[in-house]
Design a protein around this motif. Structure first.
Motif, PDB file in Angstrom:
ATOM      1  N   UNK A  25       0.782  -1.223   0.000  1.00 36.26           N
ATOM      2  CA  UNK A  25       0.000   0.000   0.000  1.00 36.26           C
ATOM      3  C   UNK A  25       0.814   1.274   0.000  1.00 36.26           C
ATOM      4  N   UNK A  26       2.142   1.161  -0.171  1.00 34.47           N
ATOM      5  CA  UNK A  26       2.967   2.364  -0.244  1.00 34.47           C
ATOM      6  C   UNK A  26       2.744   3.070  -1.573  1.00 34.47           C
ATOM      7  N   UNK A  27       2.929   4.390  -1.550  1.00 26.99           N
ATOM      8  CA  UNK A  27       2.767   5.207  -2.742  1.00 26.99           C
ATOM      9  C   UNK A  27       4.086   5.821  -3.204  1.00 26.99           C
ATOM     10  N   UNK A  28       5.107   5.754  -2.369  1.00 30.00           N
ATOM     11  CA  UNK A  28       6.400   6.326  -2.716  1.00 30.00           C
ATOM     12  C   UNK A  28       7.535   5.490  -2.168  1.00 30.00           C
ATOM     13  N   UNK A  29       8.713   5.622  -2.771  1.00 27.16           N
ATOM     14  CA  UNK A  29       9.910   4.917  -2.322  1.00 27.16           C
ATOM     15  C   UNK A  29      11.090   5.888  -2.303  1.00 27.16           C
ATOM     16  N   UNK A  30      11.887   5.790  -1.255  1.00 24.34           N
ATOM     17  CA  UNK A  30      13.155   6.519  -1.162  1.00 24.34           C
ATOM     18  C   UNK A  30      14.259   5.505  -1.434  1.00 24.34           C
ATOM     19  N   UNK A  31      15.132   5.805  -2.410  1.00 18.48           N
ATOM     20  CA  UNK A  31      16.084   4.821  -2.918  1.00 18.48           C
ATOM     21  C   UNK A  31      17.472   5.044  -2.322  1.00 18.48           C
ATOM     22  N   UNK A  32      18.075   3.999  -1.735  1.00 16.19           N
ATOM     23  CA  UNK A  32      19.471   4.086  -1.294  1.00 16.19           C
ATOM     24  C   UNK A  32      20.394   3.998  -2.513  1.00 16.19           C
ATOM     25  N   UNK A  33      21.051   5.083  -2.835  1.00 18.23           N
ATOM     26  CA  UNK A  33      21.776   5.167  -4.109  1.00 18.23           C
ATOM     27  C   UNK A  33      23.043   4.327  -4.135  1.00 18.23           C
ATOM     28  N   UNK A  82      13.736   3.752 -14.727  1.00 20.48           N
ATOM     29  CA  UNK A  82      13.533   3.582 -13.288  1.00 20.48           C
ATOM     30  C   UNK A  82      12.203   4.184 -12.851  1.00 20.48           C
ATOM     31  N   UNK A  83      11.939   5.416 -13.275  1.00 26.01           N
ATOM     32  CA  UNK A  83      10.670   6.041 -12.902  1.00 26.01           C
ATOM     33  C   UNK A  83       9.499   5.290 -13.530  1.00 26.01           C
ATOM     34  N   UNK A  84       9.713   4.727 -14.718  1.00 20.25           N
ATOM     35  CA  UNK A  84       8.659   3.966 -15.370  1.00 20.25           C
ATOM     36  C   UNK A  84       8.328   2.690 -14.624  1.00 20.25           C
ATOM     37  N   UNK A  85       9.358   1.982 -14.142  1.00 16.64           N
ATOM     38  CA  UNK A  85       9.119   0.766 -13.360  1.00 16.64           C
ATOM     39  C   UNK A  85       8.343   1.104 -12.095  1.00 16.64           C
ATOM     40  N   UNK A  86       8.772   2.172 -11.416  1.00 19.93           N
ATOM     41  CA  UNK A  86       8.050   2.578 -10.210  1.00 19.93           C
ATOM     42  C   UNK A  86       6.601   2.914 -10.535  1.00 19.93           C
ATOM     43  N   UNK A  87       6.391   3.656 -11.604  1.00 19.73           N
ATOM     44  CA  UNK A  87       5.034   4.069 -11.976  1.00 19.73           C
ATOM     45  C   UNK A  87       4.158   2.874 -12.328  1.00 19.73           C
ATOM     46  N   UNK A  88       4.750   1.854 -12.943  1.00 17.88           N
ATOM     47  CA  UNK A  88       3.979   0.649 -13.273  1.00 17.88           C
ATOM     48  C   UNK A  88       3.396   0.001 -12.027  1.00 17.88           C
ATOM     49  N   UNK A  89       4.031   0.233 -10.897  1.00 14.93           N
ATOM     50  CA  UNK A  89       3.562  -0.338  -9.639  1.00 14.93           C
ATOM     51  C   UNK A  89       2.875   0.723  -8.766  1.00 14.93           C
ATOM     52  N   UNK A  90       2.504   1.841  -9.375  1.00 15.52           N
ATOM     53  CA  UNK A  90       1.786   2.879  -8.650  1.00 15.52           C
ATOM     54  C   UNK A  90       2.627   3.648  -7.662  1.00 15.52           C
ATOM     55  N   UNK A  91       3.944   3.719  -7.918  1.00 19.24           N
ATOM     56  CA  UNK A  91       4.865   4.345  -6.977  1.00 19.24           C
ATOM     57  C   UNK A  91       5.526   5.579  -7.580  1.00 19.24           C
ATOM     58  N   UNK A  92       5.891   6.500  -6.692  1.00 17.45           N
ATOM     59  CA  UNK A  92       6.671   7.682  -7.035  1.00 17.45           C
ATOM     60  C   UNK A  92       8.002   7.588  -6.297  1.00 17.45           C
ATOM     61  N   UNK A  93       9.099   7.969  -6.950  1.00 16.50           N
ATOM     62  CA  UNK A  93      10.385   8.088  -6.262  1.00 16.50           C
ATOM     63  C   UNK A  93      10.372   9.403  -5.500  1.00 16.50           C
ATOM     64  N   UNK A  94      10.520   9.332  -4.188  1.00 19.80           N
ATOM     65  CA  UNK A  94      10.438  10.538  -3.357  1.00 19.80           C
ATOM     66  C   UNK A  94      11.779  11.267  -3.300  1.00 19.80           C
ATOM     67  N   UNK A  95      12.842  10.537  -3.023  1.00 19.83           N
ATOM     68  CA  UNK A  95      14.193  11.082  -2.968  1.00 19.83           C
ATOM     69  C   UNK A  95      15.183   9.964  -3.229  1.00 19.83           C
ATOM     70  N   UNK A  96      16.361  10.333  -3.662  1.00 21.23           N
ATOM     71  CA  UNK A  96      17.519   9.460  -3.554  1.00 21.23           C
ATOM     72  C   UNK A  96      18.172   9.717  -2.203  1.00 21.23           C
ATOM     73  N   UNK A  97      18.840   8.703  -1.687  1.00 21.06           N
ATOM     74  CA  UNK A  97      19.593   8.848  -0.439  1.00 21.06           C
ATOM     75  C   UNK A  97      21.069   8.583  -0.707  1.00 21.06           C
ATOM     76  N   UNK A  98      21.923   9.437  -0.115  1.00 19.74           N
ATOM     77  CA  UNK A  98      23.375   9.208  -0.130  1.00 19.74           C
ATOM     78  C   UNK A  98      23.907   9.264   1.299  1.00 19.74           C
ATOM     79  N   UNK A  99      23.212   8.617   2.215  1.00 22.73           N
ATOM     80  CA  UNK A  99      23.661   8.659   3.609  1.00 22.73           C
ATOM     81  C   UNK A  99      25.100   8.140   3.757  1.00 22.73           C
ATOM     82  N   UNK A 100      25.416   7.045   3.100  1.00 22.19           N
ATOM     83  CA  UNK A 100      26.766   6.486   3.263  1.00 22.19           C
ATOM     84  C   UNK A 100      27.815   7.354   2.586  1.00 22.19           C
TER      85      UNK A 100
END
Length: 351
Positions: free
Chosen positions: A35-43, A64-82
């Motif tokens: 049921x998530x609508x967005x994903x934050x990606x660990x780059x 990448x955005x197309x694959x997410x959209x096919x599953x009803x998802x939006x990419x919210x942010x990329x992460x570069x924590x490391x």
């Protein structure tokens, strides 16, 4: 007022070597099914995302955005924590933080720092290609080992440390400015940016750079015993990303904020799954909505007790329950009167 978007999930704690967590398509399907609508990606996780390819290829980013959209998802942010962590590493932590770096720059601090800066530059371009507005990262730390100093710090040490930290980050911030993306530092113990005061020091050292902003995560403030609701009132103009993560603080006669070098499950301050801790999320969502935050509510699962898959599943309903649709009118409009200057003058006693 604006409405917070969600629920979304940070994928870092779920990526693994087994399906559905070892490739982007299947983990998107998993998140969507919950049921998530967005994903934050660990780059940094090549199983899910190729950062350098994203920086160079619009075709890849569209895929990448197309694959997410096919599953009803939006990419919210990329992460570069490391990678952000490695922009500034005190030599005391060289051995431990080398694990974040590729083999070719390990045991070479200067090369490791340059690698991290290059990664951040790539993240700016990749975020632009993906059409993102915010980016999640850590600041790194040169001063953390002096956080509770004995002996006392030499005069000027803190100012000099923040001057150097800003010097390393300014070219990165400028690159993100060129890309039209905000860098959102997660204020986190272990980082030189870990509370409001240290963030203000960094802002001053960067000349109040417009792209230096905050990823708000209340769990780290609970563990520091900081007023996380008042923080929103003070810094809301710089809050551009939001991790929904719970925590609790249960001091004893044996241990307090510093934790006594204990494992997570035994510390007075520990992270919990949503709803199992002490964070006042009703207050947080109310204040963020009041101040017009319209970014994503991104679940970051970390818990010393509950299984991550249960935490993710429960987190969807938790965030949905806390999202607020802002009102478009005042509750007492039914009793209101239209603008009437003559009437107002009479009420005020003005002739």
């Amino acid at each position: 007022m604006k409405q917070i978007k969600g629920p979304a999930i940070f994928l870092a704690q779920f990526a693994g070597n087994e399906s559905p967590f070892n490739n982007f398509t299947e983990i998107c399907q998993w998140a969507s099914n919950l049921g998530f609508k967005g994903i934050q990606i660990p780059s940094w996780d090549g199983r899910l995302f190729d950062l350098l390819k994203a920086a160079d290829s619009q075709v890849y980013c569209d895929e990448i955005t197309g694959i997410a959209a096919e599953h009803g998802l939006v990419i919210t942010e990329l992460s570069t924590h490391l990678q952000g962590q490695l922009v500034a590493v005190n030599p005391a932590y060289d051995e431990m933080f080398d694990s974040f770096a590729p083999d070719e720059v390990k045991k070479n601090p200067a090369a490791r720092t340059q690698w991290a800066i290059n990664q951040m530059m790539a993240a700016a371009k990749a975020s632009q290609r993906l059409g993102l507005q915010s980016h999640a990262s850590f600041s790194g730390a040169l001063l953390w080992h002096t956080m509770y100093p004995w002996p006392q710090r030499p005069q000027g040490l803190v100012e000099q440390g923040f001057k150097e930290l800003a010097a390393r980050w300014l070219p990165i911030l400028n690159a993100f400015d060129d890309a039209g993306v905000d860098v959102c530092y997660e204020l986190h113990p272990g980082e030189d940016l870990h509370d409001g005061v240290t963030f203000e020091r960094f802002l001053e050292a960067t000349g109040n750079h417009p792209r230096a902003n905050i990823l708000y995560d209340p769990s780290h403030f609970v563990l520091q015993q900081l007023d996380y609701l008042a923080f929103i009132d003070i810094y809301h103009e710089r809050i551009k990303a939001f991790h929904v993560k719970d925590a609790e603080f249960n001091p004893s006669g044996r241990s307090g904020v510093y934790g006594g070098y204990q494992s997570w499950i035994d510390r007075p301050g520990r992270f919990r799954s949503l709803g199992d801790g002490q964070v006042d999320f009703n207050g947080i969502f109310s204040k963020l909505t009041q101040h017009g935050f319209d970014g994503w509510a991104v679940i970051e699962w970390e818990c010393c007790i509950k299984h991550p898959l249960d935490g993710a599943r429960e987190g969807v309903d938790f965030v949905n329950k806390h999202l607020i649709r802002p009102t478009e009118r005042a509750f007492d409009d039914f009793a209101g009167m239209g603008a009437d200057e003559v009437l107002n003058n009479k009420i005020l006693g003005i002739k």
